[in-house]
Motif scaffolding. Sequence first.
Motif, PDB file in Angstrom:
ATOM      1  N   UNK A  33     -54.544  -1.635 112.874  1.00 54.87           N
ATOM      2  CA  UNK A  33     -53.496  -2.613 113.159  1.00 54.87           C
ATOM      3  C   UNK A  33     -52.273  -2.362 112.282  1.00 54.87           C
ATOM      4  N   UNK A  34     -52.546  -2.146 111.007  1.00 50.16           N
ATOM      5  CA  UNK A  34     -51.446  -1.846 110.069  1.00 50.16           C
ATOM      6  C   UNK A  34     -52.019  -1.140 108.855  1.00 50.16           C
ATOM      7  N   UNK A  35     -51.162  -0.377 108.215  1.00 51.26           N
ATOM      8  CA  UNK A  35     -51.571   0.329 107.000  1.00 51.26           C
ATOM      9  C   UNK A  35     -50.370   0.463 106.089  1.00 51.26           C
ATOM     10  N   UNK A  36     -50.604   0.347 104.794  1.00 52.36           N
ATOM     11  CA  UNK A  36     -49.465   0.367 103.862  1.00 52.36           C
ATOM     12  C   UNK A  36     -49.977   0.640 102.447  1.00 52.36           C
ATOM     13  N   UNK A  37     -49.033   0.900 101.553  1.00 51.77           N
ATOM     14  CA  UNK A  37     -49.368   1.156 100.151  1.00 51.77           C
ATOM     15  C   UNK A  37     -48.831   0.024  99.276  1.00 51.77           C
ATOM     16  N   UNK A  38     -49.576  -0.266  98.230  1.00 57.14           N
ATOM     17  CA  UNK A  38     -49.130  -1.304  97.292  1.00 57.14           C
ATOM     18  C   UNK A  38     -49.222  -0.775  95.861  1.00 57.14           C
ATOM     19  N   UNK A  39     -48.103  -0.525  95.233  1.00 59.52           N
ATOM     20  CA  UNK A  39     -48.134  -0.126  93.816  1.00 59.52           C
ATOM     21  C   UNK A  39     -48.464  -1.328  92.932  1.00 59.52           C
ATOM     22  N   UNK A  40     -49.229  -1.080  91.894  1.00 62.43           N
ATOM     23  CA  UNK A  40     -49.592  -2.169  90.974  1.00 62.43           C
ATOM     24  C   UNK A  40     -49.328  -1.744  89.551  1.00 62.43           C
ATOM     25  N   UNK A  41     -49.057  -2.729  88.717  1.00 61.26           N
ATOM     26  CA  UNK A  41     -48.842  -2.491  87.297  1.00 61.26           C
ATOM     27  C   UNK A  41     -49.052  -3.825  86.589  1.00 61.26           C
ATOM     28  N   UNK A  42     -48.889  -3.835  85.267  1.00 59.63           N
ATOM     29  CA  UNK A  42     -49.032  -5.106  84.553  1.00 59.63           C
ATOM     30  C   UNK A  42     -47.944  -6.056  85.031  1.00 59.63           C
ATOM     31  N   UNK A  43     -48.309  -7.319  85.245  1.00 63.47           N
ATOM     32  CA  UNK A  43     -47.371  -8.301  85.763  1.00 63.47           C
ATOM     33  C   UNK A  43     -46.521  -8.955  84.673  1.00 63.47           C
ATOM     34  N   UNK A  44     -46.727  -8.573  83.437  1.00 58.68           N
ATOM     35  CA  UNK A  44     -45.990  -9.148  82.281  1.00 58.68           C
ATOM     36  C   UNK A  44     -45.843 -10.660  82.482  1.00 58.68           C
ATOM     37  N   UNK A  45     -46.971 -11.314  82.698  1.00 62.19           N
ATOM     38  CA  UNK A  45     -47.002 -12.739  83.050  1.00 62.19           C
ATOM     39  C   UNK A  45     -46.222 -13.587  82.053  1.00 62.19           C
ATOM     40  N   UNK A  46     -45.637 -14.639  82.559  1.00 64.63           N
ATOM     41  CA  UNK A  46     -44.962 -15.610  81.703  1.00 64.63           C
ATOM     42  C   UNK A  46     -46.007 -16.380  80.894  1.00 64.63           C
ATOM     43  N   UNK A  47     -47.173 -16.528  81.494  1.00 66.28           N
ATOM     44  CA  UNK A  47     -48.262 -17.263  80.849  1.00 66.28           C
ATOM     45  C   UNK A  47     -49.475 -16.333  80.779  1.00 66.28           C
ATOM     46  N   UNK A  48     -49.429 -15.340  79.880  1.00 69.15           N
ATOM     47  CA  UNK A  48     -50.431 -14.274  79.934  1.00 69.15           C
ATOM     48  C   UNK A  48     -51.795 -14.661  79.347  1.00 69.15           C
ATOM     49  N   UNK A  49     -52.848 -14.643  80.155  1.00 67.87           N
ATOM     50  CA  UNK A  49     -54.166 -14.991  79.627  1.00 67.87           C
ATOM     51  C   UNK A  49     -54.663 -13.990  78.590  1.00 67.87           C
ATOM     52  N   UNK A  50     -54.196 -12.736  78.686  1.00 66.50           N
ATOM     53  CA  UNK A  50     -54.656 -11.725  77.720  1.00 66.50           C
ATOM     54  C   UNK A  50     -54.172 -12.055  76.312  1.00 66.50           C
ATOM     55  N   UNK A  51     -52.952 -12.595  76.206  1.00 65.69           N
ATOM     56  CA  UNK A  51     -52.411 -12.970  74.898  1.00 65.69           C
ATOM     57  C   UNK A  51     -53.173 -14.179  74.370  1.00 65.69           C
ATOM     58  N   UNK A  52     -53.478 -15.098  75.282  1.00 71.12           N
ATOM     59  CA  UNK A  52     -54.201 -16.317  74.890  1.00 71.12           C
ATOM     60  C   UNK A  52     -55.561 -15.992  74.271  1.00 71.12           C
TER      61      UNK A  52
END
Lengths: 405, 256
Positions: free
Chosen positions: B120-139
């Motif tokens: 039906x459809x096919x596509x690519x999605x690049x991913x990287x760190x989202x540099x969240x405003x509220x980062x759980x990793x920092x918490x």
Amino acid sequence: MTPDPVMIHGMEWTVKELFVYPNESINWGIMIVMYPYMTGLVAGAFVLSALYHVAGKTELKKIAKFALLFSMALLLVAPMPLLLHLQQPLRCEEVFFTPHFTSAIAAFGMIFFIYFIIVASEIWFIHRKFFVAQSMARQGAQGVFGRVAWLFYTVLTLGAFNVDEKSLHDDEKAVVFLAGLGIPVACFLHGYAGFIFGSVKANALWMTPLMPVIFIVSAIVSGIALCILTYSIISLWRSFRAGTKTTLEIEEVSKAAKYLLTFLILAITLELLDMVFRGYTAMKSWAILRSVIFEKDIINIFVLQYVVGNLVPLILLLIPRPTIRRILIAVAMILFGVFMMRWNVVIGGQAFSLSFAGFMHYHLPIIPHNLETYKEGLFGALTIASLPFIFFWIFNKIIPVLDKD
Amino acid sequence: MQPSRRKFLKTVCAGAASLIAAPVILKFLEPGEALAAMEKSKLRWAFLVDTHKCIGCGFCVKACKNENEIPYDASVSRTWVERYVVKKDGTVLIDSPKAGRDGFTSPEVEGQTPEAQDIAKAFFVPKLCNQCENPPCVQVCPVGATYQLKEGVVLVDRKWCIGCGYCIASCPYGARFFNPQLKVAEKCTFCYHRIKKGMKPACVGACPVGARQIGNIKDPEDPVAKVITTSRVAVLKDEYGTDPQVYYLGLDRAVR
């Protein structure tokens, strides 16, 4: 899957299935299974001893003394699995010196030391009379060994040689206070281990406010079970070696087992409630959780944890006219069941990808071929599991809690 | 007048309290810190990914690995590209071989080779760190070795990280991993060492089709900020409350 050309922590024992993010692997392996298991045993052993000191359950007197010292032996081992799983173990002191208090792990240092102080002082108050007696008996002892032993017990008295009736009475009051204070701290020590998992919002299996409560209750179950098992085996072995009739009384063991039963029923109820609730609310993550719980991990969860670890021992304990042998079989199975519960939480929580589109399978490293596969493998776990017994053996040489008064 | 005992104790207590409180309340700032505290941050890095443009060539992954010295053949990567193949029957096939480093040269996805008429459809999605405003990793970092800059980028102090893996477990996006050589937590930094010098992140520079862009979301004249504020953009896994700052154009509901 071909092994990674570069050794990446976690990838070695992870096998991926379907779509898993490239960076994902089972980072928390057997050591993180052992960590809540060991802290749970500490808390449980302490609660058993406190049942005698605070609630005045006199039938638990002998086992309570043992349980407290054993709790200390377990307590010294509890942080070791955490240390072994660190990628930078030489920086571990930063947890104490630069704690970052929004992290659940940062509280570890404080809670651990507070608990350590409580257990150590309770042991001291209980055995002070013994220390004084030992010190007095060895006064003017000849030979290096005798003098060292005298010095050792003298130091242990901390200079408090007064053993008149009033001061001994004060000791008892202190013990009751410390045991009472210790119960909430023990629960906190383990509840917070549950919080470490329960607060990870990224992990669909871990994230539940019930996690700390489930951890506390199952901790008490496992701690009492281990105390009953160890205490009984040591008692039976001693009488067997001496060729005498066993002094182990069924009343004592079955009383402790009764408390165990209460907590076991509570633990099963909470765990089932958690599962039913997840199924009923059927959030986005339920599809993948269902395939982990009812397909991938069905043997681990339903057969090993619930049937072998909970249901069978529950029936064994409920059958009237208990025998020591039956109780011991039941508690051994319960210990295994709680271990499987920890396994199913820690490993099961990483059995599915954060993408909810794939799975990860954990292969416990058995034969170590480097330091990492030793410390995060079967032999590392066995080392951790055997250390409390070695520590207890040493402690019991200093304070013989298993001998008759 | 004879000083009363109460007054004396009061003075002593107040003195002791202020002695203890002084270093807590009065924090001595480094000149840089003082400057940063005075001026309101006018910079917040944000990333824009146009999934319509991505061709899945993997140049971004290659550039990132070289720039940031992540072992080239390791399966882990600071950024990666996912391929999605949505079939007409609704099944979604996803893969990211070698994090998409070498592109997608085989039509086989998750062990299947779907026929063209079934897709039906096919596509690519690049991913990287989202540099969240509220980062759980920092918490969750127990020692504060990972921290968020005023500009929004989350960094890891490689000399402080104890390697407990709690941040890796807490990231809903799978952006973090252990650096196999340094044995500390590793993640995308938007190439902070480059952007602070006015350069583009390695992946942005390497993208041949302009599917990756970085900008300052606080600057209304910034072209990326303009797109983010005026177009219909989406973010990944909004439900975790992390407030991710990697914005996607044309994000499909099949994307995980």
